[in-house]
Design a protein around this motif. Structure first.
Motif, PDB file in Angstrom:
ATOM      1  N   LEU A 189      -4.817   6.132  -2.481  1.00  0.00           N
ATOM      2  CA  LEU A 189      -3.947   5.000  -2.184  1.00  0.00           C
ATOM      3  C   LEU A 189      -3.701   4.180  -3.434  1.00  0.00           C
ATOM      4  O   LEU A 189      -4.585   4.054  -4.284  1.00  0.00           O
TER       5      LEU A 189
ATOM      6  N   VAL B 239       0.852  -1.185   0.000  1.00  0.00           N
ATOM      7  CA  VAL B 239       0.000   0.000   0.000  1.00  0.00           C
ATOM      8  C   VAL B 239       0.888   1.235   0.000  1.00  0.00           C
ATOM      9  O   VAL B 239       1.828   1.324   0.785  1.00  0.00           O
TER      10      VAL B 239
ATOM     11  N   THR C 204      -2.905  13.149   0.285  1.00  0.00           N
ATOM     12  CA  THR C 204      -4.006  13.353   1.226  1.00  0.00           C
ATOM     13  C   THR C 204      -4.458  14.806   1.144  1.00  0.00           C
ATOM     14  O   THR C 204      -3.675  15.685   0.796  1.00  0.00           O
TER      15      THR C 204
ATOM     16  N   VAL D 247       0.517   5.531   0.015  1.00  0.00           N
ATOM     17  CA  VAL D 247      -0.330   6.724   0.112  1.00  0.00           C
ATOM     18  C   VAL D 247       0.244   7.762  -0.843  1.00  0.00           C
ATOM     19  O   VAL D 247       1.359   8.230  -0.669  1.00  0.00           O
TER      20      VAL D 247
ATOM     21  N   PHE E  30      -2.979   0.310  -4.368  1.00  0.00           N
ATOM     22  CA  PHE E  30      -3.020  -1.017  -3.766  1.00  0.00           C
ATOM     23  C   PHE E  30      -3.213  -2.048  -4.861  1.00  0.00           C
ATOM     24  O   PHE E  30      -4.186  -1.973  -5.618  1.00  0.00           O
TER      25      PHE E  30
ATOM     26  N   ARG F 147      -5.793   2.266  -8.047  1.00  0.00           N
ATOM     27  CA  ARG F 147      -5.810   3.509  -7.289  1.00  0.00           C
ATOM     28  C   ARG F 147      -7.158   3.621  -6.588  1.00  0.00           C
ATOM     29  O   ARG F 147      -8.200   3.454  -7.213  1.00  0.00           O
TER      30      ARG F 147
END
Length: 86
Positions: free
Chosen positions: A60, A43, A48, A45, A62, A66
């Motif tokens: 994120l 994961v 934000t 980031v 993963f 996205r």
């Protein structure tokens, strides 16, 4: 009295310098094991953004996708599944 001070200085100054060098050496050796941004994380980031004082949006990555999630006091909720990350 002056001889005692010089003797302490001669003994303690190399000891303190040795401890400082040892700590820096240990930091460099153990830095790769500390949490941060290793390349093998599942994961990541990406960004934000604060929406309100108790609410934040996060993008994120993963498993090659996205995700847009909302993070607040009540927990984390999926807002949108984006496309495949290139």
């Amino acid at each position: 009295m002056l001889l005692s001070y010089i003797l302490k200085l001669v003994v303690l100054l190399p000891l303190v310098c040795g401890l400082m060098i040892g700590c820096l050496w240990a930091w460099r050796r153990l830095e790769s094991r500390m949490p941060g941004k290793p390349a093998n994380r599942l994961v990541a980031v990406r960004e934000t953004m604060m929406i309100s004082p108790g609410l934040r949006l996060a993008v994120l990555d993963f498993e090659g996708r996205r995700l847009l999630v909302s993070v607040g006091r009540g927990g984390v909720q999926l807002v949108d599944k984006g496309g495949v990350v290139q």
